[in-house]
Design an enzyme around this catalytic site. Structure first.
Site, PDB file in Angstrom:
ATOM      1  N   HIS A 206       0.800  -1.223   0.000  1.00 45.30           N
ATOM      2  CA  HIS A 206       0.000   0.000   0.000  1.00 45.30           C
ATOM      3  C   HIS A 206       0.834   1.275   0.000  1.00 45.30           C
ATOM      4  CE1 HIS A 206       0.803  -0.584   4.331  1.00 45.30           C
ATOM      5  NE2 HIS A 206       0.782   0.742   4.382  1.00 45.30           N
TER       6      HIS A 206
HETATM    7  C1  UD1 Z   1      -2.326   5.178   5.651  1.00 41.25           C
HETATM    8  C2  UD1 Z   1      -1.088   5.769   6.302  1.00 41.25           C
HETATM    9  C3  UD1 Z   1       0.061   4.781   6.174  1.00 41.25           C
HETATM   10  C4  UD1 Z   1      -0.306   3.428   6.742  1.00 41.25           C
HETATM   11  C5  UD1 Z   1      -1.594   2.946   6.091  1.00 41.25           C
HETATM   12  C6  UD1 Z   1      -2.027   1.679   6.765  1.00 41.25           C
HETATM   13  C7  UD1 Z   1      -0.747   8.194   6.253  1.00 41.25           C
HETATM   14  C8  UD1 Z   1      -0.018   9.294   5.586  1.00 41.25           C
HETATM   15  N1  UD1 Z   1      -0.674   6.991   5.641  1.00 41.25           N
HETATM   16  O1  UD1 Z   1      -2.063   5.018   4.276  1.00 41.25           O
HETATM   17  O2  UD1 Z   1       1.182   5.264   6.893  1.00 41.25           O
HETATM   18  O3  UD1 Z   1       0.733   2.527   6.509  1.00 41.25           O
HETATM   19  O4  UD1 Z   1      -2.631   3.937   6.256  1.00 41.25           O
HETATM   20  O5  UD1 Z   1      -2.956   0.962   6.038  1.00 41.25           O
HETATM   21  O6  UD1 Z   1      -1.363   8.401   7.266  1.00 41.25           O
HETATM   22  N2  UD1 Z   1      -9.431   4.259   1.532  1.00 41.25           N
HETATM   23  C9  UD1 Z   1     -10.629   3.587   1.437  1.00 41.25           C
HETATM   24  N3  UD1 Z   1     -11.204   3.154   2.605  1.00 41.25           N
HETATM   25  C10 UD1 Z   1     -10.656   3.359   3.825  1.00 41.25           C
HETATM   26  C11 UD1 Z   1      -9.449   4.062   3.891  1.00 41.25           C
HETATM   27  C12 UD1 Z   1      -8.840   4.512   2.733  1.00 41.25           C
HETATM   28  O7  UD1 Z   1     -11.165   3.369   0.368  1.00 41.25           O
HETATM   29  O8  UD1 Z   1     -11.234   2.924   4.843  1.00 41.25           O
HETATM   30  C13 UD1 Z   1      -8.792   4.698   0.266  1.00 41.25           C
HETATM   31  C14 UD1 Z   1      -9.157   6.116  -0.138  1.00 41.25           C
HETATM   32  O9  UD1 Z   1      -9.218   6.180  -1.522  1.00 41.25           O
HETATM   33  C15 UD1 Z   1      -7.952   6.908   0.328  1.00 41.25           C
HETATM   34  C16 UD1 Z   1      -6.818   5.924   0.135  1.00 41.25           C
HETATM   35  O10 UD1 Z   1      -7.365   4.658   0.436  1.00 41.25           O
HETATM   36  O11 UD1 Z   1      -7.772   8.090  -0.394  1.00 41.25           O
HETATM   37  C17 UD1 Z   1      -5.623   6.191   1.029  1.00 41.25           C
HETATM   38  O12 UD1 Z   1      -6.026   6.282   2.403  1.00 41.25           O
HETATM   39  P1  UD1 Z   1      -5.125   7.127   3.443  1.00 41.25           P
HETATM   40  O13 UD1 Z   1      -5.614   6.916   4.820  1.00 41.25           O
HETATM   41  O14 UD1 Z   1      -4.974   8.537   2.963  1.00 41.25           O
HETATM   42  O15 UD1 Z   1      -3.695   6.503   3.270  1.00 41.25           O
HETATM   43  P2  UD1 Z   1      -3.254   4.971   3.253  1.00 41.25           P
HETATM   44  O16 UD1 Z   1      -2.649   4.686   1.931  1.00 41.25           O
HETATM   45  O17 UD1 Z   1      -4.368   4.114   3.729  1.00 41.25           O
HETATM   46  N1  UDP Z   2      -3.356  -6.648   8.447  1.00 44.50           N
HETATM   47  C1  UDP Z   2      -4.616  -7.235   8.567  1.00 44.50           C
HETATM   48  N2  UDP Z   2      -5.289  -7.594   7.429  1.00 44.50           N
HETATM   49  C2  UDP Z   2      -4.759  -7.409   6.190  1.00 44.50           C
HETATM   50  C3  UDP Z   2      -3.473  -6.813   6.093  1.00 44.50           C
HETATM   51  C4  UDP Z   2      -2.812  -6.427   7.235  1.00 44.50           C
HETATM   52  O1  UDP Z   2      -5.109  -7.444   9.672  1.00 44.50           O
HETATM   53  O2  UDP Z   2      -5.414  -7.756   5.200  1.00 44.50           O
HETATM   54  C5  UDP Z   2      -2.685  -6.216   9.682  1.00 44.50           C
HETATM   55  C6  UDP Z   2      -1.287  -6.731   9.891  1.00 44.50           C
HETATM   56  O3  UDP Z   2      -1.292  -7.995  10.496  1.00 44.50           O
HETATM   57  C7  UDP Z   2      -0.704  -5.652  10.799  1.00 44.50           C
HETATM   58  C8  UDP Z   2      -1.375  -4.392  10.323  1.00 44.50           C
HETATM   59  O4  UDP Z   2      -2.519  -4.810   9.588  1.00 44.50           O
HETATM   60  O5  UDP Z   2      -1.106  -5.917  12.145  1.00 44.50           O
HETATM   61  C9  UDP Z   2      -0.460  -3.584   9.448  1.00 44.50           C
HETATM   62  O6  UDP Z   2      -1.170  -2.521   8.889  1.00 44.50           O
HETATM   63  P1  UDP Z   2      -0.785  -1.842   7.522  1.00 44.50           P
HETATM   64  O7  UDP Z   2       0.063  -2.751   6.720  1.00 44.50           O
HETATM   65  O8  UDP Z   2      -2.050  -1.351   6.915  1.00 44.50           O
HETATM   66  O9  UDP Z   2       0.025  -0.557   7.995  1.00 44.50           O
HETATM   67  P2  UDP Z   2       1.564  -0.281   8.335  1.00 44.50           P
HETATM   68  O10 UDP Z   2       1.979  -1.213   9.401  1.00 44.50           O
HETATM   69  O11 UDP Z   2       2.339  -0.421   7.067  1.00 44.50           O
HETATM   70  O12 UDP Z   2       1.579   1.151   8.760  1.00 44.50           O
END
Ligand code: UD1
Ligand code: UDP
Length: 364
Positions: A206
């Site tokens: 992601h």
């Molecule tokens: C965010 C965090 C990242 C973390 C990740 C975990 C920041 C800058 N980034 O990235 O550090 O590793 O979460 O998963 O805070 N979206 C949905 N549904 C949701 C949430 C998001 O559809 O419930 C989609 C939307 O199009 C959104 C995009 O995902 O614009 C990105 O979501 P966002 O929270 O901005 O950043 P992540 O890539 O999820």
């Molecule tokens: N995780 C989960 N389901 C998934 C993918 C990840 O429960 O389909 C869990 C994973 O085990 C870990 C956490 O999500 O506990 C990590 O989150 P993510 O990768 O979104 O964020 P990051 O750690 O990179 O910030």
């Protein structure tokens, strides 16, 4: 009673606050409020974790939703300010490195409310990562820096942070993993996808650096195509990645790739079982690098750097970067070697939450 307000917003925050809230409650001397910013809001990116991990429902949900970095951060700040002003906790506790972390930390310190940062000191030294900016800024303004691995101590020392602010407490993510490991074993996720233990790979992706650029993402798919010749890949897809594949015109390629299974994001217990029984994991997640280290499962991190070097020095992690040739050669090397998986970083032992609770009580 000491009043703590715990902030969560994005998926990796939930595993962390689960351990904290439980440890705070166990003291009988800490009253905890949970504020959910609403940064993640899909059922499978949020509610599912409250159920799987038994986290109490948030006391307040700011419901900010998605937006650009500036919009999302600003919206969290606007909506959080009246909440924290009204409740005036003794501490605001922020975790990790997401936009919710810096937004709530900044609002709190400006109101004179103390901030504690859980997972402080981690550095990728890559300022193109939005999380690196969030980490640097949050650490710079927090009153208490709770560190999960030794590199965090060294980074904060190098940055001139006073020792008195810094406490090495270990990794709350691992508290949650160890607590739920046996329950996760009951998951039926392998039979659901017809998988044989240790004969499949798991992928999560992601990071903007991997999934926002069509050439990079397409190259990563090239590598997955080769791996699926040897074993199936389960790739529970983050919404950011699924949306990007669609807009880049790559969704059909993914759908047509035999051996690639792309469910919606999985719940914690299913994902833990899936990871624990896999032959290897390919990821760009921070938390997954840590979890595979404790599970003893080989992890290839499709990044050039990691803010969690303990997963390399004390764990199962290797950096490959996003180039398909590099991913494939690391994959082949990994499949050919026997892993020494008995190491574990110091204080990744299931008691980090308790140590953090003790720090708060000794500060009160
Ligand atoms: C965010 C965090 C990242 C973390 C990740 C975990 C920041 C800058 N980034 O990235 O550090 O590793 O979460 O998963 O805070 N979206 C949905 N549904 C949701 C949430 C998001 O559809 O419930 C989609 C939307 O199009 C959104 C995009 O995902 O614009 C990105 O979501 P966002 O929270 O901005 O950043 P992540 O890539 O999820
Ligand atoms: N995780 C989960 N389901 C998934 C993918 C990840 O429960 O389909 C869990 C994973 O085990 C870990 C956490 O999500 O506990 C990590 O989150 P993510 O990768 O979104 O964020 P990051 O750690 O990179 O910030």
């Amino acid at each position: 009673m000491l009043k703590l307000m715990c902030i969560c917003g994005a998926r990796p925050n939930f595993m962390k606050i689960a351990a904290l809230v439980e440890a705070f409650k166990a003291t009988g001397r800490i009253q905890t409020q949970i504020v959910h910013t609403g940064q993640h809001y899909d059922e499978k990116m949020s509610d599912l974790f409250f159920r799987d991990l038994g986290i109490p429902q948030p006391d307040i949900n700011l419901e900010v939703g998605s937006g650009s970095h500036a919009v999302q951060t600003a919206e969290i700040m606007k909506r959080f300010e009246p909440v924290v002003s009204e409740h005036r906790p003794d501490w605001v506790v922020v975790v990790g490195d997401v936009n919710s972390t810096i937004a709530c930390a900044l609002v709190s310190v400006k109101l004179g409310i103390k901030v504690a940062h859980v997972e402080a000191g981690l550095r990728s030294n890559d300022r193109t990562m939005p999380e690196e900016i969030n980490r640097l800024l949050t650490d710079a303004i927090s009153d208490l820096l709770l560190v999960s691995e030794e590199s965090g101590l060294a980074n904060l020392k190098r940055e001139g942070v006073a020792d008195a602010k810094v406490k090495f407490v270990g990794n709350v993510m691992i508290d949650t993993l160890l607590k739920h490991r046996a329950r996760a074993d009951q998951s039926r996720i392998l039979s659901e996808y017809g998988l044989t233990p240790k004969h499949y790979a798991v992928v999560t992706l992601h990071r903007p650096s991997n999934v926002d650029d069509p050439k990079t993402l397409s190259g990563i798919l090239d590598a997955f195509e080769k791996i699926t010749d040897e074993m199936p890949i389960v790739f529970p897809m983050h919404p950011r990645t699924r949306k990007n594949l669609a807009t880049m015109g790559l969704a059909n390629r993914v759908d047509d790739l035999k051996g690639l299974i792309t469910p919606e994001p999985l719940g914690y217990l299913d994902f833990l079982k899936l990871t624990a029984d896999s032959a290897l994991v390919l990821t760009d997640s921070g938390g997954v690098q840590e979890e595979t280290t404790i599970l003893g499962v080989p992890c290839l991190t499709l990044r050039e750097n990691t803010e969690r070097p303990a997963t390399i020095t004390h764990g199962t992690n290797k950096l490959t970067g996003p180039q398909p040739e590099a991913i494939l050669s690391a994959y082949k090397a990994q499949m050919a070697m026997k892993l020494d998986a008995n190491r574990r970083p110091p204080m990744w032992d299931g008691s980090a939450g308790k140590r953090i609770a003790d720090v708060f009580l000794s500060h009160s």
